[in-house]
Design a protein around this motif. Structure first.
Motif, short mmCIF file in Angstrom:
data_model
loop_
_atom_site.label_atom_id
_atom_site.label_comp_id
_atom_site.label_asym_id
_atom_site.label_seq_id
_atom_site.Cartn_x
_atom_site.Cartn_y
_atom_site.Cartn_z
N THR A 124 0.79 -1.30 0.17
CA THR A 124 0.45 0.54 -0.28
C THR A 124 1.06 1.60 0.42
OG1 THR A 124 0.26 0.19 2.24
CG2 THR A 124 -1.74 -1.05 1.03
N ASN A 125 0.70 2.39 -0.46
CA ASN A 125 1.34 3.42 -0.53
C ASN A 125 0.48 5.19 0.18
OD1 ASN A 125 -1.07 4.12 -2.08
ND2 ASN A 125 0.07 5.44 -3.78
N GLU A 126 -0.17 4.02 1.28
CA GLU A 126 -1.67 5.13 2.42
C GLU A 126 -1.77 3.83 3.06
OE1 GLU A 126 -4.89 5.89 0.31
OE2 GLU A 126 -5.73 3.98 -0.06
N TYR A 127 -1.73 4.51 3.99
CA TYR A 127 -2.60 3.69 5.86
C TYR A 127 -3.84 3.37 5.32
CZ TYR A 127 0.53 6.74 8.19
OH TYR A 127 1.90 7.06 8.65
N LEU A 128 -3.89 1.85 5.40
CA LEU A 128 -5.17 1.23 5.34
C LEU A 128 -5.92 0.60 6.14
CD1 LEU A 128 -6.48 -0.33 2.77
CD2 LEU A 128 -5.13 -2.14 3.65
N LEU A 129 -7.13 2.18 6.27
CA LEU A 129 -8.41 1.70 7.11
C LEU A 129 -8.97 0.39 6.77
CD1 LEU A 129 -9.99 4.66 7.90
CD2 LEU A 129 -9.16 3.26 10.10
N ALA A 130 -9.21 -0.73 7.57
CA ALA A 130 -9.91 -2.13 7.36
C ALA A 130 -11.36 -1.99 8.37
CB ALA A 130 -9.50 -3.41 7.30
N THR A 131 -12.36 -2.96 8.53
CA THR A 131 -12.87 -3.01 9.65
C THR A 131 -13.50 -4.53 9.77
OG1 THR A 131 -15.10 -3.17 10.55
CG2 THR A 131 -14.87 -3.21 8.36
N ARG A 132 -13.46 -4.88 11.58
CA ARG A 132 -13.65 -6.32 11.53
C ARG A 132 -14.92 -6.77 11.82
NH1 ARG A 132 -9.93 -7.86 15.26
NH2 ARG A 132 -8.28 -6.30 16.65
N GLN A 133 -15.86 -5.87 11.06
CA GLN A 133 -17.47 -6.42 10.61
C GLN A 133 -17.38 -6.43 9.06
OE1 GLN A 133 -19.25 -2.88 12.72
NE2 GLN A 133 -20.33 -3.65 14.02
N MET A 134 -17.78 -8.05 8.41
CA MET A 134 -17.78 -8.06 7.28
C MET A 134 -18.97 -6.87 6.74
SD MET A 134 -17.50 -11.86 5.19
CE MET A 134 -19.10 -12.25 5.78
N GLU A 135 -19.78 -7.69 7.30
CA GLU A 135 -20.81 -7.04 6.38
C GLU A 135 -21.00 -5.13 6.80
OE1 GLU A 135 -21.06 -8.05 9.15
OE2 GLU A 135 -22.10 -10.14 9.29
N ARG A 136 -20.48 -4.18 7.12
CA ARG A 136 -20.04 -3.43 6.99
C ARG A 136 -19.21 -3.13 5.65
NH1 ARG A 136 -20.27 1.16 10.23
NH2 ARG A 136 -20.78 0.84 11.61
N ALA A 137 -18.37 -4.35 5.76
CA ALA A 137 -17.08 -3.30 4.42
C ALA A 137 -18.20 -3.97 3.57
CB ALA A 137 -16.30 -4.67 4.39
N VAL A 138 -19.00 -5.01 3.25
CA VAL A 138 -19.69 -5.49 1.92
C VAL A 138 -20.64 -4.67 2.05
CG1 VAL A 138 -21.88 -6.28 1.57
CG2 VAL A 138 -19.94 -7.93 2.14
N ASP A 139 -21.33 -3.43 2.24
CA ASP A 139 -22.46 -2.16 2.41
C ASP A 139 -21.36 -1.27 1.49
OD1 ASP A 139 -24.65 -3.66 3.96
OD2 ASP A 139 -24.15 -2.89 5.33
N SER A 140 -20.21 -1.22 1.71
CA SER A 140 -19.19 -0.28 1.47
C SER A 140 -18.63 -0.40 0.32
CB SER A 140 -17.93 0.08 2.12
OG SER A 140 -18.82 0.93 3.43
N ALA A 141 -18.67 -1.21 -0.51
CA ALA A 141 -18.43 -1.97 -1.40
C ALA A 141 -19.52 -2.41 -2.58
CB ALA A 141 -17.74 -3.66 -2.03
N LYS A 142 -20.57 -2.75 -2.13
CA LYS A 142 -21.56 -2.34 -3.17
C LYS A 142 -22.41 -0.94 -3.08
CE LYS A 142 -22.93 -7.25 -2.52
NZ LYS A 142 -24.34 -7.77 -2.16
N ARG A 143 -21.38 -0.31 -2.32
CA ARG A 143 -22.63 1.16 -2.54
C ARG A 143 -22.38 1.78 -3.82
NH1 ARG A 143 -19.68 4.04 2.03
NH2 ARG A 143 -20.74 3.03 3.17
N SER A 144 -23.45 2.37 -4.65
CA SER A 144 -24.05 3.23 -6.19
C SER A 144 -23.10 3.69 -6.05
CB SER A 144 -24.81 3.42 -5.99
OG SER A 144 -24.87 5.07 -4.96
N THR A 145 -22.76 4.38 -7.19
CA THR A 145 -21.60 5.47 -7.60
C THR A 145 -22.01 5.63 -9.45
OG1 THR A 145 -19.03 5.50 -8.38
CG2 THR A 145 -19.94 3.56 -8.71
N ARG A 146 -21.15 7.13 -9.41
CA ARG A 146 -21.50 7.42 -10.13
C ARG A 146 -20.51 7.27 -11.55
NH1 ARG A 146 -22.80 13.76 -9.00
NH2 ARG A 146 -24.85 13.77 -7.69
N LYS A 147 -19.82 6.55 -11.79
CA LYS A 147 -19.02 6.42 -12.62
C LYS A 147 -18.71 4.96 -13.24
CE LYS A 147 -14.87 7.86 -10.64
NZ LYS A 147 -13.07 8.30 -9.67
N THR A 148 -19.00 4.51 -13.96
CA THR A 148 -19.60 3.32 -14.85
C THR A 148 -18.48 2.00 -14.96
OG1 THR A 148 -18.84 4.34 -17.23
CG2 THR A 148 -20.97 4.73 -16.16
N ASP A 149 -18.64 1.27 -14.91
CA ASP A 149 -17.83 0.08 -15.52
C ASP A 149 -16.64 0.07 -14.17
OD1 ASP A 149 -16.73 -2.41 -16.77
OD2 ASP A 149 -15.09 -1.10 -17.22
#
Length: 298
Positions: A124-149
């Protein structure tokens, strides 16, 4: 021995922040608060704020901005010291395996690069934040975005706590966060991971990664030789090593040369070794050998 915290560098870094955010009322207010009240034990709390500290450090790390990193080295050193203390809490606990998660969006080119590196080491070229709660991380991954593809990715990071290299830094940061329910872990910059597997799960790509000590191996022998002369590697040296790991050899060399001018004799051995390491990686072996010899002779 540690280089003393450079108060002049602190003043300069604060002035840099003031200049950068001139006209921004919210950030200017936070910079004033930082200038008046910041203490070294507050480093993690300040980093977690969505403020100038985190934004500018991220920008500098991603851009390899040697001038900003050098001026802000007092804060980076404080942040690392705080992480070391938090890591001790994990090491002294009964926990044996750490499992944390991070949900992200990657474009197809970025994802294919990771896919191509399966079984290899990435850093990593930055400080990396992660959570012990998988469900919270899954929600972040699936969050909608305006960018395509964009591809939804869940990073699953695993670490064998009891057998890991002590130089790999990470720690629980709940006590510093405004949201204690996040159960977050912060990893130091330049942390290395081995990509173990990439799997599909519905619309999610799951990348399983193991914490690796690969990034720390190069200096282990030298650290062992010098451990009777110094308790631990100077924290400000790590900034220069980061630039080196990003392939910014010339910037890394100039950073170490700046440190060398302000260092005492014990610190100079470390710095000369790192200048040699930069030169060796840049295939300047003859000049590297000179610095290595100077380091070992001190």
């Amino acid at each position: 021995a540690q280089l003393p915290q450079n108060q002049q560098a602190k003043r300069k870094s604060i002035q840099l922040c003031k200049d950068y955010y001139r006209g921004n009322t919210n950030e200017t207010r936070l910079i004033q608060e930082f200038e008046e009240h910041y203490q070294s034990e507050d480093a993690i709390r300040w980093y977690l704020k969505e403020s100038f500290v985190r934004k500018l450090i991220h920008k500098a790390l991603n851009a390899g901005d040697i001038n900003f990193l050098y001026q802000f080295r007092f804060f980076i050193a404080d942040l690392i010291e705080n992480l070391q203390r938090q890591q001790q809490n994990i090491l002294q606990s009964d926990e044996t395996i750490l499992n944390v998660y991070r949900g992200i969006k990657l474009d197809r080119e970025e994802f294919n690069k990771i896919k191509h590196n399966q079984g290899k080491i990435i850093s990593t070229n930055e400080y990396l934040l992660a959570t012990r709660q998988m469900e919270r991380a899954v929600d972040s991954a699936k969050r909608s975005t305006r960018k395509t593809d964009m591809i939804s990715v869940l990073l699953h990071i695993q670490c064998d706590i009891k057998s890991m290299d002590k130089n790999i830094l990470f720690g629980n940061i709940d006590q510093f966060s405004d949201d204690h329910d996040k159960h977050e872990v912060l990893f130091d910059f330049n942390t290395c991971f081995e990509i173990e597997s990439i799997d599909d799960c519905d619309s999610l790509k799951i990348i399983k990664m193991n914490l690796s000590d690969q990034g720390q191996m190069a200096m282990r022998h030298f650290i062992e030789l010098k451990q009777q002369q110094t308790e631990e590697m100077n924290l400000t040296i790590i900034v220069g090593r980061l630039l080196c790991s990003l392939g910014e050899y010339e910037k890394s060399k100039r950073y170490f040369q700046q440190l060398f001018n302000d260092a005492n004799d014990e610190d100079r051995a470390w710095i000369e070794f790192n200048i040699g390491r930069v030169l060796a990686l840049n295939k300047e072996s003859n000049e590297a050998r000179i610095y290595y010899n100077h380091a070992y002779e001190r």
